[in-house]
Design a protein around this motif. Structure first.
Motif, PDB file in Angstrom:
ATOM      1  N   SER A 115     -27.767  10.666  34.894  1.00  0.00           N
ATOM      2  CA  SER A 115     -26.841  11.547  35.614  1.00  0.00           C
ATOM      3  C   SER A 115     -27.462  12.915  35.842  1.00  0.00           C
ATOM      4  CB  SER A 115     -25.551  11.715  34.809  1.00  0.00           C
ATOM      5  OG  SER A 115     -24.915  10.480  34.650  1.00  0.00           O
ATOM      6  N   PRO A 116     -27.052  13.581  36.925  1.00  0.00           N
ATOM      7  CA  PRO A 116     -27.615  14.899  37.215  1.00  0.00           C
ATOM      8  C   PRO A 116     -27.092  15.968  36.254  1.00  0.00           C
ATOM      9  CG  PRO A 116     -25.887  14.365  38.789  1.00  0.00           C
ATOM     10  CD  PRO A 116     -26.087  13.137  37.933  1.00  0.00           C
ATOM     11  N   SER A 117     -27.863  17.030  36.149  1.00  0.00           N
ATOM     12  CA  SER A 117     -27.480  18.184  35.327  1.00  0.00           C
ATOM     13  C   SER A 117     -26.647  19.130  36.188  1.00  0.00           C
ATOM     14  CB  SER A 117     -28.728  18.899  34.822  1.00  0.00           C
ATOM     15  OG  SER A 117     -29.523  18.019  34.087  1.00  0.00           O
ATOM     16  N   ASP A 118     -25.413  18.717  36.440  1.00  0.00           N
ATOM     17  CA  ASP A 118     -24.553  19.495  37.347  1.00  0.00           C
ATOM     18  C   ASP A 118     -23.291  20.014  36.655  1.00  0.00           C
ATOM     19  OD1 ASP A 118     -23.143  17.173  36.973  1.00  0.00           O
ATOM     20  OD2 ASP A 118     -23.097  16.583  39.085  1.00  0.00           O
ATOM     21  N   GLY A 119     -23.312  20.025  35.317  1.00  0.00           N
ATOM     22  CA  GLY A 119     -22.163  20.519  34.571  1.00  0.00           C
ATOM     23  C   GLY A 119     -21.169  19.449  34.173  1.00  0.00           C
ATOM     24  N   THR A 120     -21.382  18.203  34.631  1.00  0.00           N
ATOM     25  CA  THR A 120     -20.441  17.126  34.293  1.00  0.00           C
ATOM     26  C   THR A 120     -20.816  16.386  33.023  1.00  0.00           C
ATOM     27  OG1 THR A 120     -21.625  15.560  35.699  1.00  0.00           O
ATOM     28  CG2 THR A 120     -19.770  16.756  36.706  1.00  0.00           C
ATOM     29  N   ILE A 121     -22.049  16.596  32.526  1.00  0.00           N
ATOM     30  CA  ILE A 121     -22.496  15.918  31.308  1.00  0.00           C
ATOM     31  C   ILE A 121     -23.074  16.930  30.331  1.00  0.00           C
ATOM     32  CG2 ILE A 121     -23.027  13.759  32.516  1.00  0.00           C
ATOM     33  CD1 ILE A 121     -26.066  14.572  32.071  1.00  0.00           C
ATOM     34  N   LEU A 122     -23.142  16.527  29.084  1.00  0.00           N
ATOM     35  CA  LEU A 122     -23.851  17.297  28.079  1.00  0.00           C
ATOM     36  C   LEU A 122     -25.304  16.842  28.116  1.00  0.00           C
ATOM     37  CD1 LEU A 122     -23.691  19.314  25.721  1.00  0.00           C
ATOM     38  CD2 LEU A 122     -23.281  17.360  24.228  1.00  0.00           C
ATOM     39  N   GLU A 123     -26.195  17.748  28.435  1.00  0.00           N
ATOM     40  CA  GLU A 123     -27.609  17.392  28.537  1.00  0.00           C
ATOM     41  C   GLU A 123     -28.190  17.273  27.135  1.00  0.00           C
ATOM     42  OE1 GLU A 123     -29.851  19.752  31.395  1.00  0.00           O
ATOM     43  OE2 GLU A 123     -27.925  20.504  32.083  1.00  0.00           O
ATOM     44  N   GLY A 124     -28.371  16.062  26.667  1.00  0.00           N
ATOM     45  CA  GLY A 124     -28.859  15.829  25.327  1.00  0.00           C
ATOM     46  C   GLY A 124     -30.334  16.152  25.162  1.00  0.00           C
ATOM     47  N   ILE A 125     -30.699  16.488  23.949  1.00  0.00           N
ATOM     48  CA  ILE A 125     -32.091  16.769  23.606  1.00  0.00           C
ATOM     49  C   ILE A 125     -32.941  15.511  23.789  1.00  0.00           C
ATOM     50  CG2 ILE A 125     -33.637  17.358  21.689  1.00  0.00           C
ATOM     51  CD1 ILE A 125     -31.296  19.099  20.629  1.00  0.00           C
ATOM     52  N   THR A 126     -32.400  14.376  23.363  1.00  0.00           N
ATOM     53  CA  THR A 126     -33.136  13.109  23.496  1.00  0.00           C
ATOM     54  C   THR A 126     -33.298  12.745  24.963  1.00  0.00           C
ATOM     55  OG1 THR A 126     -32.312  12.424  21.346  1.00  0.00           O
ATOM     56  CG2 THR A 126     -33.175  10.687  22.786  1.00  0.00           C
ATOM     57  N   ARG A 127     -32.286  13.000  25.775  1.00  0.00           N
ATOM     58  CA  ARG A 127     -32.374  12.747  27.218  1.00  0.00           C
ATOM     59  C   ARG A 127     -33.541  13.529  27.802  1.00  0.00           C
ATOM     60  NH1 ARG A 127     -30.695  15.769  31.601  1.00  0.00           N
ATOM     61  NH2 ARG A 127     -30.076  14.640  33.467  1.00  0.00           N
ATOM     62  N   ALA A 128     -33.635  14.809  27.474  1.00  0.00           N
ATOM     63  CA  ALA A 128     -34.724  15.651  27.985  1.00  0.00           C
ATOM     64  C   ALA A 128     -36.080  15.130  27.520  1.00  0.00           C
ATOM     65  CB  ALA A 128     -34.523  17.096  27.540  1.00  0.00           C
ATOM     66  N   ALA A 129     -36.161  14.725  26.248  1.00  0.00           N
ATOM     67  CA  ALA A 129     -37.437  14.205  25.712  1.00  0.00           C
ATOM     68  C   ALA A 129     -37.824  12.900  26.400  1.00  0.00           C
ATOM     69  CB  ALA A 129     -37.322  14.007  24.208  1.00  0.00           C
ATOM     70  N   LEU A 130     -36.851  12.030  26.650  1.00  0.00           N
ATOM     71  CA  LEU A 130     -37.139  10.756  27.316  1.00  0.00           C
ATOM     72  C   LEU A 130     -37.582  10.972  28.761  1.00  0.00           C
ATOM     73  CD1 LEU A 130     -34.206   8.640  25.860  1.00  0.00           C
ATOM     74  CD2 LEU A 130     -36.649   8.297  25.412  1.00  0.00           C
ATOM     75  N   LEU A 131     -36.938  11.893  29.463  1.00  0.00           N
ATOM     76  CA  LEU A 131     -37.335  12.186  30.840  1.00  0.00           C
ATOM     77  C   LEU A 131     -38.755  12.773  30.882  1.00  0.00           C
ATOM     78  CD1 LEU A 131     -34.012  13.634  32.300  1.00  0.00           C
ATOM     79  CD2 LEU A 131     -35.101  11.448  32.889  1.00  0.00           C
ATOM     80  N   GLU A 132     -39.051  13.653  29.928  1.00  0.00           N
ATOM     81  CA  GLU A 132     -40.397  14.235  29.864  1.00  0.00           C
ATOM     82  C   GLU A 132     -41.445  13.165  29.546  1.00  0.00           C
ATOM     83  OE1 GLU A 132     -42.899  17.431  27.170  1.00  0.00           O
ATOM     84  OE2 GLU A 132     -40.730  17.686  27.350  1.00  0.00           O
ATOM     85  N   ALA A 133     -41.122  12.283  28.590  1.00  0.00           N
ATOM     86  CA  ALA A 133     -42.061  11.213  28.227  1.00  0.00           C
ATOM     87  C   ALA A 133     -42.291  10.270  29.408  1.00  0.00           C
ATOM     88  CB  ALA A 133     -41.539  10.445  27.014  1.00  0.00           C
ATOM     89  N   ALA A 134     -41.237   9.957  30.146  1.00  0.00           N
ATOM     90  CA  ALA A 134     -41.379   9.078  31.308  1.00  0.00           C
ATOM     91  C   ALA A 134     -42.259   9.727  32.365  1.00  0.00           C
ATOM     92  CB  ALA A 134     -40.007   8.752  31.888  1.00  0.00           C
ATOM     93  N   THR A 135     -42.044  11.002  32.625  1.00  0.00           N
ATOM     94  CA  THR A 135     -42.853  11.722  33.603  1.00  0.00           C
ATOM     95  C   THR A 135     -44.318  11.745  33.184  1.00  0.00           C
ATOM     96  OG1 THR A 135     -40.956  13.079  34.239  1.00  0.00           O
ATOM     97  CG2 THR A 135     -43.143  13.930  34.796  1.00  0.00           C
ATOM     98  N   THR A 136     -44.567  12.020  31.896  1.00  0.00           N
ATOM     99  CA  THR A 136     -45.935  12.045  31.367  1.00  0.00           C
ATOM    100  C   THR A 136     -46.599  10.672  31.517  1.00  0.00           C
ATOM    101  OG1 THR A 136     -45.359  13.779  29.792  1.00  0.00           O
ATOM    102  CG2 THR A 136     -47.317  12.481  29.290  1.00  0.00           C
ATOM    103  N   ALA A 137     -45.803   9.605  31.354  1.00  0.00           N
ATOM    104  CA  ALA A 137     -46.335   8.243  31.469  1.00  0.00           C
ATOM    105  C   ALA A 137     -46.456   7.780  32.915  1.00  0.00           C
ATOM    106  CB  ALA A 137     -45.441   7.284  30.687  1.00  0.00           C
ATOM    107  N   GLY A 138     -46.086   8.644  33.867  1.00  0.00           N
ATOM    108  CA  GLY A 138     -46.195   8.285  35.275  1.00  0.00           C
ATOM    109  C   GLY A 138     -45.025   7.462  35.788  1.00  0.00           C
ATOM    110  N   ILE A 139     -43.928   7.427  35.051  1.00  0.00           N
ATOM    111  CA  ILE A 139     -42.732   6.696  35.485  1.00  0.00           C
ATOM    112  C   ILE A 139     -41.870   7.640  36.316  1.00  0.00           C
ATOM    113  CG2 ILE A 139     -40.623   5.531  34.710  1.00  0.00           C
ATOM    114  CD1 ILE A 139     -42.208   4.806  32.132  1.00  0.00           C
ATOM    115  N   GLU A 140     -41.511   7.194  37.491  1.00  0.00           N
ATOM    116  CA  GLU A 140     -40.657   8.016  38.360  1.00  0.00           C
ATOM    117  C   GLU A 140     -39.275   8.156  37.725  1.00  0.00           C
ATOM    118  OE1 GLU A 140     -38.704   7.956  42.843  1.00  0.00           O
ATOM    119  OE2 GLU A 140     -40.285   6.510  42.361  1.00  0.00           O
TER     120      GLU A 140
END
Length: 173
Positions: A115-140
């Motif tokens: 989900s987008p970071s538009d104020g409708t969700i609580l942006e979890g720490i694990t969510r941010a870490a997973l998105l960063e790890a995916a980006t680092t691994a070349g996953i869109e």
């Protein structure tokens, strides 16, 4: 053997004794008191598949989704009524927002969605870490509305206490 740790909060020092892995929560009451709660971490839940069901979440302008709060009675009642471990909340358009204790991540055609970071969700720490790890691994990655009707290749819940856990059936499918 117990281990202790000092936690400093607004010039107050809490001493915590740990004899096992645990999580702590510090709550601030309306009267200005701080309550420290400690509970053991259930390590058997890490990465374990989770049973979930969906529930449309009515908008609450007085309590945006980005606010972490302790008003969880509705969540507890919903999980009991639906006989699941977590409830995945949908907005009024049928888009997946988050779960009651986790962020939701989906793989669709090799792209990691959340989900987008538009104020409708609580942006979890694990969510941010997973998105960063995916980006680092070349996953869109894509942070955009995700309709429940999407054909997911994989669906996960992500949180500090469960890390990345696959969703078993979502509403029985």
């Amino acid at each position: 053997m117990s281990v202790f740790s000092f936690i400093k909060l607004n010039n107050e020092i809490f001493v915590c004794f740990f004899d096992q892995n645990c999580w702590i929560r510090i709550s601030l009451t309306l009267g200005g008191h701080r309550v420290l709660h400690r509970e053991p971490v259930d390590v058997s839940r890490i990465g374990r598949p989770v049973d979930v069901a969906t529930l449309t979440l009515p908008p609450t302008p007085w309590l945006p989704g980005s606010v972490k709060h302790c008003s969880r009675a509705m969540w507890v009642l919903a999980t009991r009524a639906l006989d699941v471990e977590e409830v995945v909340f949908l907005d009024s358009d049928g888009n997946i927002l988050e779960a009651n204790r986790s962020n939701v991540l989906a793989v669709v055609d090799g792209v990691l969605w959340t989900s987008p970071s538009d104020g409708t969700i609580l942006e979890g720490i694990t969510r941010a870490a997973l998105l960063e790890a995916a980006t680092t691994a070349g996953i869109e990655t894509r942070c955009a509305p995700l309709p429940l009707t999407t054909a997911f290749d994989e669906l996960y819940l992500g949180s500090t206490l469960k890390e990345l856990a696959p969703v078993r059936p979502l509403d029985g499918r």
